[in-house]
Design a protein around this motif. Structure first.
Motif, PDB file in Angstrom:
ATOM      1  N   ALA B 269      -1.767  38.632  -9.737  1.00  0.00           N
ATOM      2  CA  ALA B 269      -2.325  39.891 -10.221  1.00  0.00           C
ATOM      3  C   ALA B 269      -1.491  41.066  -9.728  1.00  0.00           C
ATOM      4  O   ALA B 269      -1.242  42.013 -10.470  1.00  0.00           O
ATOM      5  CB  ALA B 269      -3.776  40.029  -9.768  1.00  0.00           C
ATOM      6  N   VAL B 270      -1.028  40.989  -8.472  1.00  0.00           N
ATOM      7  CA  VAL B 270      -0.207  42.085  -7.956  1.00  0.00           C
ATOM      8  C   VAL B 270       1.106  42.162  -8.727  1.00  0.00           C
ATOM      9  O   VAL B 270       1.512  43.225  -9.192  1.00  0.00           O
ATOM     10  CB  VAL B 270       0.079  41.913  -6.452  1.00  0.00           C
ATOM     11  N   ASN B 272       1.806  41.220 -11.610  1.00  0.00           N
ATOM     12  CA  ASN B 272       1.648  41.597 -13.010  1.00  0.00           C
ATOM     13  C   ASN B 272       0.910  42.923 -13.174  1.00  0.00           C
ATOM     14  O   ASN B 272       0.547  43.277 -14.286  1.00  0.00           O
ATOM     15  CB  ASN B 272       0.899  40.512 -13.772  1.00  0.00           C
ATOM     16  N   ARG B 273       0.627  43.601 -12.057  1.00  0.00           N
ATOM     17  CA  ARG B 273      -0.061  44.888 -12.120  1.00  0.00           C
ATOM     18  C   ARG B 273      -1.425  44.784 -12.796  1.00  0.00           C
ATOM     19  O   ARG B 273      -1.849  45.689 -13.479  1.00  0.00           O
ATOM     20  CB  ARG B 273       0.771  45.935 -12.873  1.00  0.00           C
TER      21      ARG B 273
END
Lengths: 523, 311
Positions: B269-270, B272-273
């Motif tokens: 998630a980080v 891929n923003r």
């Protein structure tokens, strides 16, 4: 202009493969093939094929317009069909389209296969095909190939035919339709549901957890008779290279991608798997911003092109699984590859000469690199820097974070590392990254003659003339372009010994053009 | 006393939520450009940003998020459009399962080793237990994991990766997750064991232990009956700290054993923003830390009634 149905047989002699491919091209392979041919290749039905890929993330989307990594691409090929397939030999094979023709290169007519059903049971109609294409067009579209398809002005149905009208003639439209972003999906009210997994492909999705695993079972109604040998397919995301290798050694998976060159010898020694190293058009690049000094001077660019040892890079960075490139984005697997072009070698004296031509005694530049660009990019940049020193060129390698590389570095900094997956069609590659003002022209390069040729070649119907034009364009990019292209990288994968693979493996994309799931079998 | 602690914990979580939101704003790039990656064009970027609601000002987005999170609705993942609760649900279960599994292995081992090495202080057993535990904690997690894979997975005893699906039975699950649990056990045991040993040894010098010894009690009884109850507070704290670590810090082990836990979700998630998921996971991690420490505080208060009364 009618497209020849059996181009493979015209100039290559007829091999058993050729016959197979040709038969497949007729779209009736299962009907005319004697059974002996199939069993000679020892293809058998059954088994569960498990693939462990170094890609895939929890944020992967089912929306075809957003597909961007090998995991979603392979998963898509397992459940979908497209209009046209690229055969293992690079030739076009009819899939949902049974035929295609155009009189002028502007209006194209595709015959759509009849009687094929989606996994959900509904029969495929021309409207489904239209919606699948239109998903990438129009104001609202968020697709990655929106620009690519912007040359299409109209898509409509004509009975069982699909009619595509272009803004200008393009002889390569059928190749464009092989793009993995355009699977045929069921439409309601003229729109596909981008969150659906329904398709006409060889396998039906049983469960899917993004970034973890997809399980599929064989589609009992699949229309191709000599394909899709496995009963089940499982695609796993295994990001850690050592974990991937372990999974293969311990028999948890049958196929892995991105094998670390350093471990290949060890793996072969184990005797449980074999390495497939497939030469392809994919290549690594160092684009230079041609708009500003020093790279605006072609002599500076040439100096840099003569200041690196390409063979050493192939040996070290790729472990030999690749080939030297002559700053040419068109690869040996392309139709109009210019093989006889004068090869640039590592020549510090010549680099010095070009520097002097540019009025410089020495050159100081900064090369920004991260392994996000390609595996080994930072090492390759360091090698480049070492090589160039002998020519009086000081390349300072600036290692930048992987995170945000494509946002903050690529196409923002004047000299960086990057990669291209290679394209089946010359026009596709050139239009994407070398035409003046193209969205991804990452060197901001512009050449009048090149642009002229690009337009002319696109609609040229004479094969010889076309070849000549593409050769000249490759020459221009190589000697006047603003991109250093040291090497083509092979697709390197490791396959468990229990899995059978065809003699020829597709090189248009990794994993047999993503089609390993339907072309390979349990031996 | 306990109510004050709970109120403090909630206040702390609120501050953490502010920090989480602010920190994700600092990341370079945004979700739209990550989603499209190399294929982003200004045109498609603008269209996607509009669709995802990335153009709202930060305070508006913070309020929308917090009010949703309080009612258990974390919204939908910006990247996949799936409800975040669905996305997190199964993975949170996996993470908690692995943490409990590792705790079930490591806590008894650590306490037993700690008590025994306090009992036989400076003996060969004490030295060997200390050296082993410190050795295991000094090696990086991935190295321990690879060694275990080499010895126990490549020989065919245990699977090298975890493949859990809905039909997996509890027995299979325990078998498949044994290697990751063992790796984590090796990593966290030393901390708890050393704390147990130190706390007990510290007490052994007290006058009341001297008294017990003079009464002629056996050393084992002195340690278990007299020293251990008074040493519980620091031990409970260190166990809580390690449990929190097992829930939040095991991404390396998850990657090596391909375990679908929260850590990998957070990393994906980080990178891929996918801000909505990052925030939700970070909030869960913060809650785990604050909650476990709160429980530890309460338990150590109960174990030492003197703490209930102000002086």
């Amino acid at each position: 202009m009618k497209y020849p149905k059996l181009p493979a047989m015209a100039n290559r002699g007829v091999s058993r493969r050729g016959v197979l491919q040709g038969a497949a091209a007729l779209g009736a392979a299962g009907l005319i093939l004697p059974h002996g041919v199939t069993s000679a290749r020892a293809q058998t039905r059954g088994g569960t094929f498990r693939i462990g890929l170094g890609h895939g993330s929890t944020t992967d989307s089912l929306d075809p317009g957003l597909w961007d990594n090998l995991y979603v691409q392979t998963f898509a090929a397992a459940r979908h069909n497209q209009l046209i397939e690229v055969g293992a030999d690079g030739q076009l094979v009819p899939e949902m389209a049974t035929s295609w023709e155009s009189a002028d290169g502007v209006t194209w007519v595709f015959g759509i296969r009849e009687g094929v059903t989606f996994h959900s049971g509904r029969t495929v109609t021309v409207d489904d095909v239209i919606a699948s294409i239109n998903h990438h067009r129009g104001e609202e579209a968020t697709s990655a190939i929106k620009t690519l398809l912007s040359a299409i002005s109209d898509v409509r149905a004509d009975g069982q035919n699909l009619v595509i009208t272009l803004e200008a003639a393009n002889a390569d439209l059928p190749y464009l339709m092989t793009d993995y972003h355009i699977p045929i999906m069921p439409a309601t009210d003229g729109r596909i549901d981008p969150a659906s997994t329904d398709g006409v492909g060889p396998y039906i999705v049983e469960s899917y957890e993004p970034g973890v695993q997809a399980s599929l079972t064989r589609n009992p109604n699949y229309w191709k008779e000599n394909r899709a040998w496995f009963d089940r397919v499982e695609i796993l995301s295994i990001l850690d290279p050592a974990a991937r290798l372990n999974a293969l050694i311990t028999g948890e998976v049958h196929l892995i991608d991105q094998v670390d060159p350093a471990t290949i010898g060890m793996l072969e020694g184990r005797g449980v798997a074999r390495i497939l190293s497939i030469p392809a058009n994919a290549h690594y690049v160092f684009p230079m911003d041609a708009r500003a000094a020093p790279f605006s001077d072609n002599n500076v660019r040439l100096a840099l092109k003569y200041a690196l040892d390409r063979q050493a890079m192939v040996d070290t960075i790729l472990g030999g699984h690749g080939a030297v490139s002559n700053d040419n984005p068109i690869g040996p697997a392309n139709r109009y590859f210019f093989a006889d072009m004068e090869q640039k070698g590592y020549d510090p004296d010549r680099a010095r000469f070009h520097l002097r031509e540019a009025g410089l005694e020495s050159l100081d530049v900064t090369l920004k690199a991260a392994d996000a660009a390609f595996s080994g990019a930072v090492d390759a940049a360091s090698m480049f820097s070492e090589n160039a020193r002998a020519a009086g060129i000081n390349i300072t390698v600036d290692r930048v974070p992987n995170d945000g590389y494509w946002d903050n570095v690529w196409m923002k900094e004047p000299f960086v590392a990057s990669y291209w997956g290679g394209r089946a069609v010359e026009d596709h590659m050139f239009t994407t990254a070398y035409a003046t003002g193209a969205d991804w022209n990452d060197s901001f390069w512009s050449n009048e003659r090149f642009d002229e040729l690009l337009l002319a070649a696109r609609s040229e119907v004479n094969e010889d003339l076309r070849r000549e034009m593409y050769h000249e364009m490759q020459q221009i990019v190589s000697f006047e372009g603003s991109v250093v292209i040291p090497m083509y990288n092979n697709f390197v994968m490791a396959v468990a010994n229990g899995v059978g693979t065809p003699e020829q493996i597709g090189s248009n994309w990794n994993l047999d053009g993503f089609r390993c799931v339907e072309r390979w079998w349990m031996a | 006393m306990i109510l004050t602690r709970v109120a403090l914990g909630i206040g702390l979580l609120f501050v953490v939520s502010l920090v989480i939101f602010w920190a994700t704003e600092l990341l370079p790039g945004d979700l739209a450009s990550q989603l499209l990656g190399q294929s982003a064009t200004p045109e498609t970027l603008a269209a996607l940003r509009e669709q995802l609601g990335l153009n709202d000002p930060a305070p508006v987005r913070y309020w929308n998020w917090l009010s949703g999170a309080l009612t258990g609705d974390f919204g939908v993942s910006l990247a996949t459009n799936r409800p975040i609760a669905d996305l997190i649900g199964a993975r949170l279960g996996n993470t908690v399962f692995l943490a409990l599994y590792a705790a079930a292995l490591s806590v008894p081992i650590a306490l037993t080793l700690g008590i025994l090495s306090a009992l036989w202080r400076n003996s060969i057993f004490d030295r060997a237990a200390n050296a082993g535990a410190l050795g295991a904690i000094s090696l990086p997690e991935f190295f321990v994991a690879y060694i275990l894979v080499l010895w126990l997975a490549q020989t065919g005893l245990f699977p090298s990766m975890v493949r859990i699906n809905p039909t997996t039975t509890m027995g299979e699950r325990l078998y498949m997750t044994f290697l990751p649990a063992l790796t984590l056990t090796l990593v966290v045991t030393a901390h708890m064991m050393r704390m147990t040993r130190a706390a007990i040894i510290n007490l052994m010098a007290s006058p009341y232990i001297e008294m017990a010894r003079l009464k002629g009690l056996s050393p084992l009884r002195i340690v278990l009956r007299h020293a251990l109850p008074n040493a519980l507070a620091p031990i409970i704290n260190v166990v809580a700290l390690n449990l929190a670590y097992l829930i939040t810090g095991v991404v390396v082990v998850e990657v090596v054993f391909v375990y679908p836990g929260l850590g990998q979700l957070m990393v994906d998630a980080v990178s891929n923003r996918d801000i909505a998921v990052v925030q939700a996971v970070a909030l869960i991690f913060a809650t785990a830390y604050v909650g476990l420490n709160l429980i530890a505080d309460v338990l150590s208060t109960l174990s030492n009634p003197r703490l209930m009364h102000r002086r």
